[in-house]
Design a protein around this motif. Structure first.
Motif, PDB file in Angstrom:
ATOM      1  N   VAL A  78       6.760  -0.014   7.391  1.00 10.87           N
ATOM      2  CA  VAL A  78       7.973  -0.676   7.871  1.00 10.87           C
ATOM      3  C   VAL A  78       8.949  -0.906   6.714  1.00 10.87           C
ATOM      4  CG1 VAL A  78       8.868  -2.863   8.768  1.00 10.87           C
ATOM      5  CG2 VAL A  78       6.955  -1.739   9.913  1.00 10.87           C
ATOM      6  N   MET A  79       8.426  -1.324   5.564  1.00 14.91           N
ATOM      7  CA  MET A  79       9.279  -1.535   4.389  1.00 14.91           C
ATOM      8  C   MET A  79       9.900  -0.229   3.905  1.00 14.91           C
ATOM      9  SD  MET A  79       6.831  -4.239   2.333  1.00 14.91           S
ATOM     10  CE  MET A  79       7.908  -4.278   0.888  1.00 14.91           C
ATOM     11  N   ALA A  80       9.074   0.824   3.818  1.00 16.42           N
ATOM     12  CA  ALA A  80       9.602   2.121   3.406  1.00 16.42           C
ATOM     13  C   ALA A  80      10.574   2.673   4.445  1.00 16.42           C
ATOM     14  CB  ALA A  80       8.454   3.099   3.176  1.00 16.42           C
ATOM     15  N   GLY A  81      10.274   2.436   5.728  1.00 19.22           N
ATOM     16  CA  GLY A  81      11.184   2.866   6.782  1.00 19.22           C
ATOM     17  C   GLY A  81      12.515   2.139   6.740  1.00 19.22           C
ATOM     18  N   GLY A 125      -3.485   7.161   3.729  1.00 18.53           N
ATOM     19  CA  GLY A 125      -4.194   6.191   4.553  1.00 18.53           C
ATOM     20  C   GLY A 125      -5.686   6.170   4.278  1.00 18.53           C
ATOM     21  N   ASP A 126      -6.362   5.319   4.992  1.00 18.93           N
ATOM     22  CA  ASP A 126      -7.815   5.175   4.898  1.00 18.93           C
ATOM     23  C   ASP A 126      -8.380   5.351   6.304  1.00 18.93           C
ATOM     24  OD1 ASP A 126     -10.429   4.545   4.433  1.00 18.93           O
ATOM     25  OD2 ASP A 126     -10.069   2.443   3.886  1.00 18.93           O
ATOM     26  N   TYR A 179       0.853  -1.182   0.000  1.00 16.22           N
ATOM     27  CA  TYR A 179       0.000   0.000   0.000  1.00 16.22           C
ATOM     28  C   TYR A 179       0.890   1.234   0.000  1.00 16.22           C
ATOM     29  CZ  TYR A 179      -3.736  -3.218   1.456  1.00 16.22           C
ATOM     30  OH  TYR A 179      -4.628  -4.259   1.529  1.00 16.22           O
ATOM     31  N   ASP A 180       0.289   2.372  -0.280  1.00 13.42           N
ATOM     32  CA  ASP A 180       1.013   3.631  -0.188  1.00 13.42           C
ATOM     33  C   ASP A 180       1.374   3.869   1.285  1.00 13.42           C
ATOM     34  OD1 ASP A 180       1.705   6.417   0.039  1.00 13.42           O
ATOM     35  OD2 ASP A 180       0.811   6.720  -1.945  1.00 13.42           O
TER      36      ASP A 180
END
Length: 274
Positions: free
Chosen positions: A65-68, A37-38, A32-33
């Motif tokens: 977490v992946m982007a972080g 958010g939603d 997801y982006d």
């Protein structure tokens, strides 16, 4: 290397590989982006749709977490490379030239080392302001004195060796002697030190982000996610558990792998590991 140390080395390498793969995946694609958010899915617990749950803005925690991981690994790696490059140049000049040049620079280096690395980085960040490359600059400058001391000590022990004296007697330039005979023999201690330095940089980057002095929002960082989770700890424990767990696993892998590298490259440890 004993069986236990070999097992630790394998576990450390696997953990580091997983963190690096997670960071690379975070640079390429996330489920997801990580920023948008939603609001209808706020504080959703871990499910098949959101493996790590969602946060207070309905953002997918796994994606963040992946982007972080991408941000933390990039900043830490660039900081270590900066410190290695700057510290190696300064250490070689001080150790090889000696004299007033060595004394003057080392007085300044020792004065910088009187401050803890994180405290020095905090001071630099207050000047340059929160930004990705500001963190790299702050951590790189904070760790440069330690690299300088290691390289200088190695050069001081090498410049009186027979092969260096022979190179000078043959009329080779100082640049050739340093590049051909000095620097290659500094690689082993630098590799050993850089593994622990990477772990320190990763932890320091997370600490700076936790304090609000790291990479500014909305870019996700592990430390920033921990800071954001404080207000919702009682109803969404996963907001702290997953980024905090990733920091712990990354540091565990770095430390285990670093110990194995030290055992392999440090002659003083060969007898102990036999």
């Amino acid at each position: 290397m004993s069986k236990l140390k070999y097992t630790n080395a394998v576990v450390g390498a696997v953990l580091m590989a997983l963190v690096l793969l997670l960071a690379i995946a975070g640079m390429i694609h996330t489920p997801y982006d990580p920023i948008d958010g939603d609001l209808l899915a706020r504080f959703a617990p871990p499910t098949a749709q959101h493996w790590f749950g969602t946060d207070d803005f309905g953002r997918d925690v796994l994606s963040r977490v992946m982007a972080g991981a991408a941000v933390s690994v990039t900043v830490s790696l660039c900081s270590v490379l900066f410190a290695l490059a700057a510290g190696t140049v300064i250490g070689v000049l001080c150790g090889y030239l000696g004299g007033w040049w060595d004394r003057g620079i080392m007085i300044f280096i020792e004065s910088l080392m009187a401050f803890p690395g994180l405290l020095l980085a905090l001071g630099i960040m207050t000047i340059v302001g929160p930004s990705k490359w500001g963190v790299v600059l702050a951590l790189g400058l904070a760790y440069t004195p330690s690299v300088t001391r290691i390289v200088r000590g190695a050069v001081l022990s090498l410049r009186q060796r027979d092969f260096v004296v022979a190179s000078q007697a043959m009329g080779n330039s100082d640049t050739w002697t340093v590049m051909r005979h000095i620097l290659p023999n500094c690689v082993a201690p630098l590799v050993v030190f850089s593994t622990s330095l990477f772990g320190s940089a990763l932890l320091a980057e997370s600490a700076l982000s936790f304090l609000g002095l790291g990479v500014p929002p909305p870019a996700p960082t592990w430390g920033g996610m921990l800071a954001e989770s404080r207000s919702a700890m009682d109803q969404a424990i996963w907001l702290a558990a997953f980024p905090g767990g990733m920091i712990s696993l990354a540091l565990l892998g770095i430390n285990l792998f670093g110990d194995a590298v030290r055992d392999m490259l440090d002659p003083r440890m060969k007898g102990a590991s036999a």
